[in-house]
Every structure is written in C-alpha cells, then in structure tokens.
Write a protein that holds these residues in place. Structure first.
Motif, short mmCIF file in Angstrom:
data_model
loop_
_atom_site.label_atom_id
_atom_site.label_comp_id
_atom_site.label_asym_id
_atom_site.label_seq_id
_atom_site.Cartn_x
_atom_site.Cartn_y
_atom_site.Cartn_z
N PHE A 153 45.15 24.21 26.21
CA PHE A 153 44.88 23.95 24.91
C PHE A 153 46.24 23.87 23.94
O PHE A 153 47.35 24.31 24.70
CB PHE A 153 44.31 25.11 23.98
N ARG A 170 40.36 26.02 14.07
CA ARG A 170 39.58 25.40 15.41
C ARG A 170 40.71 24.54 16.21
O ARG A 170 41.85 24.45 15.91
CB ARG A 170 38.45 24.50 14.82
N SER A 171 40.19 24.23 17.42
CA SER A 171 41.11 23.49 18.38
C SER A 171 41.18 22.20 17.98
O SER A 171 40.34 21.59 17.17
CB SER A 171 40.34 23.58 19.90
N VAL A 172 42.22 21.52 18.14
CA VAL A 172 42.64 20.05 18.18
C VAL A 172 41.58 19.23 18.85
O VAL A 172 41.40 19.54 19.86
CB VAL A 172 43.90 19.56 18.50
N LYS A 173 41.06 18.17 18.41
CA LYS A 173 40.34 17.07 19.05
C LYS A 173 41.25 15.95 19.18
O LYS A 173 41.53 15.75 17.84
CB LYS A 173 38.86 17.02 18.48
N GLY A 174 41.34 15.14 20.20
CA GLY A 174 42.05 14.23 20.48
C GLY A 174 43.53 14.64 20.77
O GLY A 174 43.87 15.50 21.19
N ASP A 175 44.50 13.44 20.59
CA ASP A 175 45.83 13.67 21.00
C ASP A 175 46.89 13.56 20.06
O ASP A 175 48.28 13.32 20.18
CB ASP A 175 46.10 12.77 22.21
N ASP A 179 43.34 17.17 12.84
CA ASP A 179 43.44 16.55 14.08
C ASP A 179 43.20 14.90 13.90
O ASP A 179 43.04 14.61 12.51
CB ASP A 179 42.69 17.13 15.17
N GLU A 223 40.69 13.39 14.07
CA GLU A 223 39.29 12.98 13.56
C GLU A 223 39.36 13.49 12.15
O GLU A 223 38.27 13.33 11.41
CB GLU A 223 38.36 13.68 14.19
N ASN A 271 39.77 16.87 11.14
CA ASN A 271 39.38 18.21 11.04
C ASN A 271 40.40 19.12 10.79
O ASN A 271 41.52 18.72 11.21
CB ASN A 271 38.76 18.43 12.44
N VAL A 315 42.50 21.95 11.18
CA VAL A 315 42.58 22.89 12.27
C VAL A 315 43.49 23.94 12.10
O VAL A 315 43.14 25.27 12.63
CB VAL A 315 43.26 22.17 13.45
#
Length: 132
Positions: A48, A84-89, A113, A115, A117, A119
């Motif tokens: 993560f 929350r965790s990052v989605k994507g790079d 992130d 998207e 979101n 985080v």
C-alpha cells in the motif's frame, strides 16, 4: 507567483521534487494542488502507499500554497486522518487556507486519488518567520 514561477522556486525543495517526485499542478492565492505519481518506491511492505508519502504530499501542497519570495512559512503543527486506500497510481493534495492571522495560518489539505476519492485530510498550522 505564477505556476511556472512556483515550479522554479520549489526546484530547491529537492526532497519533494527529486527524491519523492512531487509535481505542482496549480497555484492560486493561498491555494495549491500537487500530484504524486505513485511508484513502487512509494509503497510499504504490504504493497500500500506508505503513510509518509501521503503526509509528504500534503506538506508539499501546504508549502507551495504559503511560501514565495516574500512569505516564509513553516509548519508548527500538523495532523493527518487516513480515510481509505488510494485507488490508481496518482495521489493529489489540495491545500486551502481556512484562517489567516498575523503570525499564524491554518490550512486544510485534502488528499484524493485518481478517481476523486477523498483518501486523507491534513490540518496544518503554519508560523510565519520574521524577515532574516
């Protein structure tokens, strides 16, 4: 300062720009947005994004929003809440001024992130340095 002037000014922040790879995306009056392109070097042992990468990204956005050729501001206190965790790079940090006093300022830095979101949220109190 313009976006290009800020980028030139912050080339001196070698940890943020060279070591970490942060990029200034936009600047405005008392605001800034920066981006971290997430690479393997930014991940923890669980795969993560390392908590310090979130914090460094937020701290850099704060620095960009508050510092220029005239104003010198350092962090006196900062807290982070991981949501929350990052989605994507990609990780983005956007700093915005909430309170501006004579010698201190208070900022909220939202981390999102790719998207969009939310985080993490960072609250930072800054202290203006007296002219040297």
């Amino acid at each position: 300062m313009t976006l290009e002037e800020k980028k030139e000014f912050f080339k001196q922040d070698r940890f943020a720009v060279e070591t970490t790879g942060l990029e200034i995306i936009s600047v405005g009056e008392n605001t800034a947005k920066v981006k971290l392109k997430i690479e393997d070097r930014h991940l923890n042992g669980l795969g993560f994004l390392m908590g310090g990468a979130y914090f460094t990204t937020a701290d850099f956005a704060f620095a960009v929003a508050t510092n220029d050729n005239i104003n010198k501001v350092v962090t006196s206190s900062s807290t982070i809440n991981y949501l929350r965790s990052v989605k994507g790079d990609e990780l983005y940090a956007e700093a915005k001024l909430l309170k501006n006093g004579r010698s201190i300022c208070f900022y909220q830095i939202d981390l999102t992130d790719k998207e969009g979101n939310l985080v993490a949220v960072v609250n930072t109190t800054g202290c203006r340095l007296a002219p040297l």
